[in-house]
Write an enzyme that holds these catalytic residues in place. Structure first.
Site, PDB file in Angstrom:
ATOM      1  N   HIS A 131     -11.295 -13.892   3.432  1.00 56.68           N
ATOM      2  CA  HIS A 131     -12.540 -13.052   2.931  1.00 56.68           C
ATOM      3  C   HIS A 131     -13.760 -14.240   2.679  1.00 56.68           C
ATOM      4  CE1 HIS A 131     -10.296  -9.300   2.584  1.00 56.68           C
ATOM      5  NE2 HIS A 131     -10.234  -9.522   3.508  1.00 56.68           N
ATOM      6  N   ASP A 162     -11.470 -11.295  10.714  1.00 56.90           N
ATOM      7  CA  ASP A 162     -10.484 -11.238   9.683  1.00 56.90           C
ATOM      8  C   ASP A 162      -9.149 -11.481  10.106  1.00 56.90           C
ATOM      9  OD1 ASP A 162      -9.105 -11.453   7.252  1.00 56.90           O
ATOM     10  OD2 ASP A 162      -9.661  -9.610   6.579  1.00 56.90           O
ATOM     11  N   ASP A 221      -1.020 -12.168   2.385  1.00 62.78           N
ATOM     12  CA  ASP A 221      -1.668 -11.511   3.225  1.00 62.78           C
ATOM     13  C   ASP A 221      -1.900 -11.749   4.683  1.00 62.78           C
ATOM     14  OD1 ASP A 221      -2.958  -9.283   4.167  1.00 62.78           O
ATOM     15  OD2 ASP A 221      -4.752  -9.484   2.865  1.00 62.78           O
ATOM     16  N   ASP A 226       2.340   2.171   3.207  1.00 60.10           N
ATOM     17  CA  ASP A 226       3.483   1.008   3.946  1.00 60.10           C
ATOM     18  C   ASP A 226       4.619   1.527   3.533  1.00 60.10           C
ATOM     19  OD1 ASP A 226       0.985  -0.628   4.655  1.00 60.10           O
ATOM     20  OD2 ASP A 226       1.223  -1.818   2.568  1.00 60.10           O
ATOM     21  N   GLU A 243      -9.413 -13.434  -1.464  1.00 60.57           N
ATOM     22  CA  GLU A 243      -8.516 -13.463  -0.291  1.00 60.57           C
ATOM     23  C   GLU A 243      -9.263 -14.977   0.481  1.00 60.57           C
ATOM     24  OE1 GLU A 243      -8.193 -12.087   4.098  1.00 60.57           O
ATOM     25  OE2 GLU A 243      -7.341 -10.623   2.393  1.00 60.57           O
ATOM     26  N   HIS A 259       0.863  -0.945   0.007  1.00 58.00           N
ATOM     27  CA  HIS A 259      -0.043   0.002   0.053  1.00 58.00           C
ATOM     28  C   HIS A 259       0.979   1.388  -0.041  1.00 58.00           C
ATOM     29  CE1 HIS A 259      -2.688  -2.941   2.399  1.00 58.00           C
ATOM     30  NE2 HIS A 259      -3.797  -2.401   1.565  1.00 58.00           N
TER      31      HIS A 259
END
Length: 444
Positions: free
Chosen positions: A279, A315, A347, A112, A276, A109
């Site tokens: 998710h 999550d 992730d 980040d 993901e 990101h």
């Protein structure tokens, strides 16, 4: 890749060299048991099949905090007090980690990689500066960028969403961030660009115009696509579905919701999905189901590899260790011809209680071994079992005669009725679910 890459004399992970392959009999926690980067599976190496990536955010920015407690982990790259110096140290640690682990890709990101400035232009300069340093590191190490994205959910301005925010001024700030993140992604040769709608949703209909918000989100994505193409981005734009956290009702709830959205707004030509695992399960689906929905639509772009905890309703982003689940996922990926420009991005984060630096390596090694083993099992199932043939035979009534005419759109409802009345007698055929499941176990 170089051995023991680090900048100058500073090593952030001392005592850890390049992670070797030692086989399943090894008891070395810092060695691969199943992942052999150059081992051929069906004509491609494991590295080419899996295209592993390390994420910047969990690995180098998350320090064990959760809704009930502050940071439990300390990182040596956070020592500098100046935000840009700290960003440089974090980048040095990241590329040392990437090369020692032996992955070909990473993801980030914008926030980040570079700190937010006091105003838009300063934020842009910070990111451009750090992207230039990242380009130098990539050139030195051979690392590549799987995808970039913008964090348009963390700042308080985004409490009501980014592209879907009811305040136009917030939308402009989101656009500025996405523009800068696209610039950085193109500079770094990113193969994809991801939109994660962390707050693109709502909490109550009493104060929300959902039609207007969805229209705004679609138009925002169109503008981002057009800008990306204008600066030479040739990769895929990816949307990552998520059913909850933080919004009560997310507009990107699951794969089919996103697919419907893309088709409704005419965006499916440029956009695919980044799926993901955690998710998927939060949406009440299996990981493989979400992947299958994407491949059926021709819209599978990339994968965020992690898992949740069925006893937690949020999550948890744990490293994937469930071989059975990973085999089901790999069966779908292989049937689709592989991930092409996508990859398996971890992730995932170590647990709050895991406070040693080597725990970060151990988590990634376990995830890489999980999918390497799953790749091998799934490939052998496809090559050596008749699972695929049996699935085809289950639909054989549509391969010829009236069934084929139905699939080709050559029959109407009345003609189907007449067939039912005259000659078509249903046969109660077993689905053989237990047999299919046993095949998976047989090859594990």
């Amino acid at each position: 890749m170089p051995n023991h890459y680090f900048v100058g004399d500073h090593e952030y992970f001392p005592g850890i060299g390049n992670i070797p392959y030692e086989g399943r009999e090894s008891d070395n926690p810092l060695a691969f048991k199943f992942y052999q980067r150059d081992r051929l599976v069906g004509g491609k190496t494991m590295q080419q099949h899996l295209r592993f990536a390390v994420c910047y955010w969990h690995t180098f920015c998350a320090k064990g905090s959760d809704a009930f407690g502050t940071d439990s982990q300390t990182f040596p790259w956070d020592t500098p007090k100046n935000p840009m110096m700290a960003a440089r140290a974090r980048m040095d640690a990241a590329f040392e980690f990437f090369t020692k682990l032996g992955v070909p890709y990473y993801c980030f990101h914008d926030r980040d990689m570079a700190p937010e400035g006091a105003f838009v232009a300063e934020s842009e300069r910070n990111l451009a500066t750090m992207a230039a340093f990242a380009k130098e590191r990539q050139d030195e190490t051979g690392m590549k960028l799987l995808w970039g994205t913008a964090n348009v959910f963390g700042h308080p301005r985004y409490m009501n969403g980014a592209a879907t925010n009811p305040d136009f001024a917030v939308v402009t700030h989101a656009a500025a961030q996405v523009k800068a993140a696209l610039d950085a992604t193109v500079l770094l040769g990113g193969e994809n660009y991801v939109f994660w709608g962390g707050r693109e949703g709502y909490s109550t209909l009493l104060n929300t115009d959902t039609r207007r918000e969805l229209d705004h989100m679609a138009h925002f994505l169109e503008l981002a696509r057009d800008y990306g193409r204008s600066i030479g981005f040739k990769g895929h734009f990816l949307i990552e579905p998520k059913p909850m956290e933080p919004s009560k009702h997310q507009y990107d709830f699951d794969a089919q919701t996103v697919i419907g959205f893309l088709r409704h707004y005419g965006l499916a030509g440029d956009f695919k999905l980044n799926v993901e695992a955690n998710h998927a399960t939060l949406a009440g689906h299996s990981f493989s189901h979400e992947l299958q929905m994407c491949t059926d639509a021709g819209l599978l772009g990339s994968i965020d590899a992690n898992r949740g905890d069925p006893q937690n309703g949020w999550d948890t982003d744990q490293f994937p260790t469930d071989i059975y689940d990973a085999v089901h996922a790999m069966l779908v990926v292989l049937a689709d011809g592989g991930l092409k420009s996508g990859g398996f991005n971890f992730d995932a984060r170590v647990r709050r209680e895991s406070v040693d630096l080597d725990d970060i390596f151990i988590g990634h090694i376990g995830g890489m071994d999980t999918f390497a083993r799953a790749l091998d099992v799934a490939y052998r199932i496809r090559e050596n079992s008749d699972l695929g043939e049996r699935k085809l035979r289950r639909y054989s009534s549509f391969d010829s005669g009236d069934g084929a005419r139905f699939e080709q759109g050559e029959m109407n409802l009345a003609s189907l009725r007449d067939l039912a009345a005259s000659e078509h007698k249903p046969v109660r055929a077993s689905g053989k679910q237990e047999w299919y499941e046993n095949v998976i176990n047989q090859y594990l």
